[in-house]
Design a protein around this motif. Structure first.
Motif, PDB file in Angstrom:
ATOM      1  N   VAL A   1       0.698  -1.140  -0.023  1.00  0.00           N
ATOM      2  CA  VAL A   1       0.123   0.102  -0.072  1.00  0.00           C
ATOM      3  C   VAL A   1       0.709   1.186  -0.062  1.00  0.00           C
ATOM      4  CG1 VAL A   1      -1.552   1.418   1.462  1.00  0.00           C
ATOM      5  CG2 VAL A   1      -2.159  -1.096   1.018  1.00  0.00           C
ATOM      6  N   LEU A   2       1.865   1.311   0.942  1.00  0.00           N
ATOM      7  CA  LEU A   2       2.539   2.549   0.900  1.00  0.00           C
ATOM      8  C   LEU A   2       3.427   2.611  -0.423  1.00  0.00           C
ATOM      9  CD1 LEU A   2       4.054   2.051   4.395  1.00  0.00           C
ATOM     10  CD2 LEU A   2       2.344   3.915   3.875  1.00  0.00           C
TER      11      LEU A   2
ATOM     12  N   SER B   1       2.758   1.821  -3.382  1.00  0.00           N
ATOM     13  CA  SER B   1       1.621   2.255  -4.411  1.00  0.00           C
ATOM     14  C   SER B   1       1.313   3.579  -4.159  1.00  0.00           C
ATOM     15  CB  SER B   1       0.445   1.437  -4.224  1.00  0.00           C
ATOM     16  OG  SER B   1      -0.284   1.582  -3.132  1.00  0.00           O
ATOM     17  N   LEU B   2       1.318   4.229  -3.022  1.00  0.00           N
ATOM     18  CA  LEU B   2       1.111   5.833  -2.682  1.00  0.00           C
ATOM     19  C   LEU B   2       2.171   6.210  -3.136  1.00  0.00           C
ATOM     20  CD1 LEU B   2      -0.586   5.539   0.674  1.00  0.00           C
ATOM     21  CD2 LEU B   2      -1.613   6.165  -1.407  1.00  0.00           C
ATOM     22  N   GLY B   3       3.546   5.918  -2.936  1.00  0.00           N
ATOM     23  CA  GLY B   3       4.820   6.609  -3.277  1.00  0.00           C
ATOM     24  C   GLY B   3       4.740   6.590  -5.053  1.00  0.00           C
TER      25      GLY B   3
ATOM     26  N   TRP C   1       2.282   6.594  -6.977  1.00  0.00           N
ATOM     27  CA  TRP C   1       1.081   7.532  -7.389  1.00  0.00           C
ATOM     28  C   TRP C   1       1.556   8.955  -7.199  1.00  0.00           C
ATOM     29  CZ3 TRP C   1      -2.025  10.755  -4.030  1.00  0.00           C
ATOM     30  CH2 TRP C   1      -3.042  11.589  -5.031  1.00  0.00           C
ATOM     31  N   GLN C   2       2.331   9.373  -6.153  1.00  0.00           N
ATOM     32  CA  GLN C   2       2.991  10.614  -6.125  1.00  0.00           C
ATOM     33  C   GLN C   2       4.064  11.014  -7.192  1.00  0.00           C
ATOM     34  OE1 GLN C   2       1.971  13.170  -4.251  1.00  0.00           O
ATOM     35  NE2 GLN C   2       0.418  11.993  -3.070  1.00  0.00           N
TER      36      GLN C   2
ATOM     37  N   ARG D   1       1.915  11.931 -10.173  1.00  0.00           N
ATOM     38  CA  ARG D   1       1.437  13.316  -9.782  1.00  0.00           C
ATOM     39  C   ARG D   1       2.705  14.104 -10.013  1.00  0.00           C
ATOM     40  NH1 ARG D   1      -3.656  14.606  -9.947  1.00  0.00           N
ATOM     41  NH2 ARG D   1      -3.383  16.236  -8.242  1.00  0.00           N
TER      42      ARG D   1
ATOM     43  N   HIS E   1       4.861  17.158  -4.368  1.00  0.00           N
ATOM     44  CA  HIS E   1       4.756  15.790  -4.869  1.00  0.00           C
ATOM     45  C   HIS E   1       6.060  14.890  -4.450  1.00  0.00           C
ATOM     46  CE1 HIS E   1       0.861  16.126  -6.363  1.00  0.00           C
ATOM     47  NE2 HIS E   1       1.252  17.120  -6.848  1.00  0.00           N
TER      48      HIS E   1
ATOM     49  N   TYR F   1       6.252  14.089  -0.765  1.00  0.00           N
ATOM     50  CA  TYR F   1       5.260  13.386  -0.504  1.00  0.00           C
ATOM     51  C   TYR F   1       5.817  11.882  -0.936  1.00  0.00           C
ATOM     52  CZ  TYR F   1       1.806  17.069   0.182  1.00  0.00           C
ATOM     53  OH  TYR F   1       1.266  18.247   0.591  1.00  0.00           O
ATOM     54  N   ALA F   2       6.221  11.713  -1.991  1.00  0.00           N
ATOM     55  CA  ALA F   2       6.811  10.419  -2.534  1.00  0.00           C
ATOM     56  C   ALA F   2       7.909   9.814  -1.641  1.00  0.00           C
ATOM     57  CB  ALA F   2       7.282  10.421  -3.978  1.00  0.00           C
TER      58      ALA F   2
ATOM     59  N   TRP G   1       6.179   8.453   1.586  1.00  0.00           N
ATOM     60  CA  TRP G   1       5.544   7.430   1.621  1.00  0.00           C
ATOM     61  C   TRP G   1       6.714   6.227   1.318  1.00  0.00           C
ATOM     62  CZ3 TRP G   1       1.174   7.243   3.464  1.00  0.00           C
ATOM     63  CH2 TRP G   1       0.306   8.110   3.207  1.00  0.00           C
TER      64      TRP G   1
END
Length: 227
Positions: free
Chosen positions: A18-19, A21-23, A25-26, A29, A193, A196-197, A200
């Motif tokens: 999960v973490l 995948s969030l990274g 995504w950032q 972005r 971003h 944020y990446a 994560w």
């Protein structure tokens, strides 16, 4: 007997997935935002055009324009702060050009500085902009005291009797002594971003390390027990 490590292992793998995948995504972005900023910067620095008759805030934001006219004597003062300079004001005046009267953001003056009165024709190169300075904590403008805290275009246009249209000056010819232009740029557009990446991905690494440590501890024999 060793405790089963299957549950914490599954929990650890799911959390890392999960973490990560969030990274990712950032990161996606970030690429998108960099493309948007590059497009805006290209638009800002494009060849200026004459002031258009009809404008749309979304379609014509950052449009480079040039116009010749006279700057009105009255100046509205918007309180701002500049790095390494300190507090001062953005100077907003009416600008009469080719039978039209629009708002002109002339630039920055220090608090103790005098706002010059410009006489005669001035050629201005700048960008159309509809700034959004107001936050929930921004005080209301003190119109009678000429102390503004946000460039509220509709209110300024009413006070100076202009169109609700603002040019942010990039340069003026002849230049105004004591006024430093504050051109439109992308520095005020947030692009967090990457941080944020990193956050994560760092959390994913920490989660993986904690899961590994927890499983290692579970597999250790208790005191008094033998393997």
């Amino acid at each position: 007997m060793r405790k089963s490590v299957l549950v914490p292992l599954i929990f650890g793998i799911a959390g890392v997935a999960v973490l990560v995948s969030l990274g990712k995504w950032q990161v996606e972005r970030l690429a998108w935002k960099e493309g948007v900023l590059a497009e805006i910067e290209g638009r800002i620095s494009a060849e200026p055009v004459p002031l258009p008759e009809g404008v749309e805030p979304e379609a014509d934001r950052y449009l480079p324009v040039q116009a010749a006219g006279e700057i009105g004597a009255r100046a509205l003062r918007v309180l701002v702060s500049q790095k390494q300079v300190g507090a001062g004001y953005r100077v907003i005046s009416a600008f009469e050009t080719e039978g039209r009267r629009v708002l002109l953001d002339r630039g920055f003056v220090k608090v103790a500085g005098e706002i010059p009165e410009t006489e005669g024709a001035v050629r201005v190169v700048g960008n159309l902009h509809w700034p959004d300075d107001r936050l929930s904590s921004t005080p209301e403008n003190d119109v009678p005291g000429n102390m503004w805290f946000a460039r509220d275009i509709a209110q300024m246009a009413e006070v100076l009797e202009t169109e609700p249209l603002m040019i942010i000056a990039r340069e003026a010819s002849p230049p105004e002594q004591g006024v430093t232009p504050l051109p439109v740029d992308t520095s005020g557009i947030p692009n967090d971003h990457l941080s944020y990446a990193i956050t994560w991905f760092s959390l994913a690494a920490i989660w993986a390390a904690m899961t590994g440590f927890f499983i290692w501890r579970m597999r250790q024999p208790r005191e008094g027990q033998q393997r």
